[in-house]
Design an enzyme around this catalytic site. Structure first.
Site, mmCIF file in Angstrom:
data_model
loop_
_atom_site.group_PDB
_atom_site.id
_atom_site.type_symbol
_atom_site.label_atom_id
_atom_site.label_comp_id
_atom_site.label_asym_id
_atom_site.label_seq_id
_atom_site.Cartn_x
_atom_site.Cartn_y
_atom_site.Cartn_z
ATOM 1 N N HIS A 168 0.848 -1.190 0.000
ATOM 2 C CA HIS A 168 0.000 0.000 0.000
ATOM 3 C C HIS A 168 0.880 1.236 0.000
ATOM 4 C CE1 HIS A 168 -3.175 2.801 1.090
ATOM 5 N NE2 HIS A 168 -4.006 1.864 0.670
ATOM 6 N N ASP A 223 -7.919 -5.535 -0.160
ATOM 7 C CA ASP A 223 -8.386 -6.351 -1.275
ATOM 8 C C ASP A 223 -8.005 -7.816 -1.163
ATOM 9 O OD1 ASP A 223 -9.670 -4.345 -2.729
ATOM 10 O OD2 ASP A 223 -7.759 -3.570 -3.413
HETATM 11 N N1 CMC Z 1 4.087 -7.437 -4.931
HETATM 12 C C1 CMC Z 1 5.411 -7.441 -5.143
HETATM 13 N N2 CMC Z 1 6.201 -6.377 -4.994
HETATM 14 C C2 CMC Z 1 5.614 -5.241 -4.602
HETATM 15 C C3 CMC Z 1 4.238 -5.152 -4.334
HETATM 16 C C4 CMC Z 1 3.471 -6.313 -4.517
HETATM 17 N N3 CMC Z 1 2.164 -6.295 -4.288
HETATM 18 N N4 CMC Z 1 3.931 -3.896 -3.961
HETATM 19 C C5 CMC Z 1 5.077 -3.216 -3.980
HETATM 20 N N5 CMC Z 1 6.103 -4.031 -4.358
HETATM 21 C C6 CMC Z 1 7.517 -3.685 -4.445
HETATM 22 C C7 CMC Z 1 7.826 -2.898 -5.700
HETATM 23 O O1 CMC Z 1 8.177 -3.744 -6.770
HETATM 24 C C8 CMC Z 1 8.970 -2.045 -5.218
HETATM 25 O O2 CMC Z 1 10.129 -2.855 -5.187
HETATM 26 P P1 CMC Z 1 11.593 -2.205 -5.514
HETATM 27 O O3 CMC Z 1 11.828 -1.211 -4.410
HETATM 28 O O4 CMC Z 1 12.527 -3.360 -5.508
HETATM 29 O O5 CMC Z 1 11.457 -1.559 -6.856
HETATM 30 C C9 CMC Z 1 8.606 -1.731 -3.776
HETATM 31 O O6 CMC Z 1 7.800 -2.823 -3.352
HETATM 32 C C10 CMC Z 1 7.823 -0.427 -3.614
HETATM 33 O O7 CMC Z 1 6.756 -0.484 -4.531
HETATM 34 P P2 CMC Z 1 5.994 0.768 -5.122
HETATM 35 O O8 CMC Z 1 5.216 0.358 -6.329
HETATM 36 O O9 CMC Z 1 6.937 1.908 -5.263
HETATM 37 O O10 CMC Z 1 5.039 1.072 -3.924
HETATM 38 P P3 CMC Z 1 3.818 2.009 -3.971
HETATM 39 O O11 CMC Z 1 3.614 2.452 -2.596
HETATM 40 O O12 CMC Z 1 3.961 3.040 -5.017
HETATM 41 O O13 CMC Z 1 2.653 1.020 -4.498
HETATM 42 C C11 CMC Z 1 0.748 -0.313 -4.605
HETATM 43 C C12 CMC Z 1 1.535 0.706 -3.772
HETATM 44 C C13 CMC Z 1 -0.583 -0.592 -3.913
HETATM 45 C C14 CMC Z 1 0.456 0.261 -6.008
HETATM 46 C C15 CMC Z 1 1.591 -1.613 -4.734
HETATM 47 O O14 CMC Z 1 1.919 -2.105 -3.458
HETATM 48 C C16 CMC Z 1 0.878 -2.677 -5.558
HETATM 49 O O15 CMC Z 1 0.965 -2.641 -6.808
HETATM 50 N N6 CMC Z 1 0.175 -3.635 -4.888
HETATM 51 C C17 CMC Z 1 -0.565 -4.651 -5.595
HETATM 52 C C18 CMC Z 1 -1.890 -4.075 -6.078
HETATM 53 C C19 CMC Z 1 -2.868 -3.893 -4.931
HETATM 54 O O16 CMC Z 1 -3.072 -4.776 -4.113
HETATM 55 N N7 CMC Z 1 -3.527 -2.726 -4.928
HETATM 56 C C20 CMC Z 1 -4.566 -2.402 -3.934
HETATM 57 C C21 CMC Z 1 -4.149 -1.292 -3.045
HETATM 58 S S1 CMC Z 1 -5.233 -1.150 -1.634
HETATM 59 C C22 CMC Z 1 -6.747 -0.741 -2.287
HETATM 60 C C23 CMC Z 1 -6.808 0.652 -2.718
HETATM 61 O O17 CMC Z 1 -6.580 1.558 -1.911
HETATM 62 O O18 CMC Z 1 -7.119 0.866 -3.881
#
Ligand code: CMC
Length: 446
Positions: A323, A381
């Site tokens: 998240h 989710d």
């Molecule tokens: N699986 C694997 N790796 C992940 C995941 C994941 N679900 N989420 C983040 N990472 C890794 C990402 O690859 C990155 O790694 P590195 O530092 O080596 O490049 C690191 O963690 C930070 O990721 P980020 O994308 O910069 O983190 P963020 O805070 O921008 O992204 C997120 C948040 C929700 C988009 C992401 O965690 C994600 O894509 N999760 C899966 C989709 C999901 O479940 N979304 C629902 C969110 S909750 C409901 C809502 O509020 O809508």
């Protein structure tokens, strides 16, 4: 650039100063903006005027775009409050309509307000009959979110042309009316999207049923066999709606505020929120979790899946994990897991292979260095899809019901934005394209 609180070395104050290390002459003084709890803000509004520079924060991860009394999240501690009440207490004691009222009005409703609100929700749950015609234009196999987004925007042509006229500012009465209408009509629209996609007769809301019961009735009733009210499932559905009702300045809510800042009518603002919610990184994740579980199949395949997640080339993510704000367990995920047990128990499902796989996947991820080092925990989710699927709701409808629930938050945030009298939203870009150049001369025609 260095930013520091000038209290340390000048006079006691809440002012901050920002200066360039290389050009100490460019000092800018900015005041602190108070938050009741959580980090304080530094008011950057005069930065460009004072120093001719922009603050640069792509993705707005470090930017408070507004002041808000509605929702507080402490991502480090895993805390979620609506108007000061914890999500755990609300989930225990309140209903979704009460939380919808709380978000929009600041206080939980009195018994009288609650009764009036529920009456209004029932009255406004109907859609104009012509809206049935909208559906005929869609392919039956369209994604339900496409139909929801399109029909929702179309509602603006039936329910007031607020905001269409430059000279007409949306009045407080119109705000109240639109808030009620949107929260009331969303379940009907959502259910009709589903019924149309299956070629089933459209079902009307039934007086006497609660908000959650009506959602299930309009989804599952047949003219010859009305849906039988199941209080356990209805309560669980009500809680699922509540857990999705608002979540601060996430991308769909920020979109609603931004579109709303133009003064346009609320139906298209909420349609814009629906569009933003659809993405798999946001509300579309609940559907993606089930696809992922189906793809993994059985617990023996978890190690191979984890290997793919760790391999960045693969671009596979563990859906329902991670998240932008929570760097601790999402409190909604814990509540959702409890609801999952309640629903499966009620349905007499002793062994749900998907739940067993999800539990194993969660345990594996929580003990895996990749997830620990990045502070990735289950989010709202991760379990919601398992519950909705067990209740008989197809996965393509999951995000639609997320949108039904989030409408309560969107309208509250839209109202608050209008009441704040902040002008139109207008971020800037650091321009990185070519500087001035001449258009090349056109080749002479022979
Ligand atoms: N699986 C694997 N790796 C992940 C995941 C994941 N679900 N989420 C983040 N990472 C890794 C990402 O690859 C990155 O790694 P590195 O530092 O080596 O490049 C690191 O963690 C930070 O990721 P980020 O994308 O910069 O983190 P963020 O805070 O921008 O992204 C997120 C948040 C929700 C988009 C992401 O965690 C994600 O894509 N999760 C899966 C989709 C999901 O479940 N979304 C629902 C969110 S909750 C409901 C809502 O509020 O809508």
């Amino acid at each position: 650039m260095v930013i520091k609180n000038i209290t340390e070395d000048i006079t006691p104050s809440n002012d901050w100063e920002l200066y360039s290390l290389s050009e100490t002459s460019r000092r800018v003084r900015m005041s602190e903006v108070g938050a009741n709890i959580g980090p304080q803000g530094v008011d950057m509004r005069s930065l460009y005027r004072q120093a001719g520079v922009f603050s640069y924060d792509p993705g707005f991860a470090n930017t408070a775009s507004c002041e808000s009394d509605i929702t507080y999240i402490d991502g480090e501690k895993g805390v979620l409050l609506h108007r000061g009440y914890s999500i755990e207490q609300l989930c225990e004691t309140a209903s979704f309509p009460e939380v919808a009222w709380l978000l929009s009005h600041g206080e939980l409703p009195t018994a009288d307000e609650k009764a009036q609100f529920e009456k209004g929700l029932m009255r406004e749950a109907h859609l104009h009959e012509q809206i049935r015609n909208f559906f005929n234009g869609f392919r039956r196999d369209s994604h339900p979110m496409a139909m929801l987004c399109g029909t929702l925007a179309g509602l603006s042509s039936f329910y007031g042309n607020q905001g269409a006229d430059q000279r007409h500012k949306i009045t407080p009465e119109e705000r109240e009316e639109s808030t009620l209408r949107l929260v009331a009509k969303m379940p009907t629209l959502a259910a009709w999207v589903y019924r149309y996609s299956r070629g089933l007769p459209l079902i009307y809301p039934r007086p006497g049923l609660s908000y959650a019961e009506n959602c299930l009735h309009m989804l599952f009733s047949m003219p010859e066999a009305p849906w039988e009210v199941n209080p356990v499932l209805a309560k669980a559905f009500d809680k699922i709606l509540m857990l999705h009702a608002d979540h601060g300045q996430n991308v769909s809510t920020a979109t609603v505020r931004m579109v709303g800042s133009t003064g346009v009518n609320p139906f298209v603002c909420i349609a814009a929120g629906v569009a933003a919610l659809w993405g798999p990184a946001h509300g579309g994740a609940n559907e993606a979790v089930l696809d992922m579980l189906d793809e993994i199949g059985t617990p023996e395949n978890i190690p191979a899946f984890m290997k793919r997640v760790r391999n960045k080339e693969d671009k596979t993510r563990l859906m329902g994990f991670g998240h932008r704000v929570y760097k601790n367990c999402d409190p909604r995920a814990k509540l959702m897991r409890n609801i999952c047990y309640e629903v499966l128990n009620e349905l007499g499902i002793k062994h749900d292979p998907r739940l067993e796989l999800a539990l194993k996947l969660e345990e594996t991820a929580l003990n895996n260095g990749y997830f620990i080092s990045r502070r990735l925990y289950p989010n709202v989710d991760f379990y919601s899809g398992i519950i909705l699927r067990a209740m008989g709701i197809p996965s393509s409808m999951f995000t639609v019901f997320f949108a039904v629930a989030r409408t309560a938050g969107w309208v509250a945030q839209w109202k608050e934005m209008l009441e704040s009298k902040v002008g139109i939203s207008r971020p800037r870009a650091l321009y990185t394209g070519p500087a001035f150049r001449d258009v090349p001369e056109k080749e002479k025609q022979s």
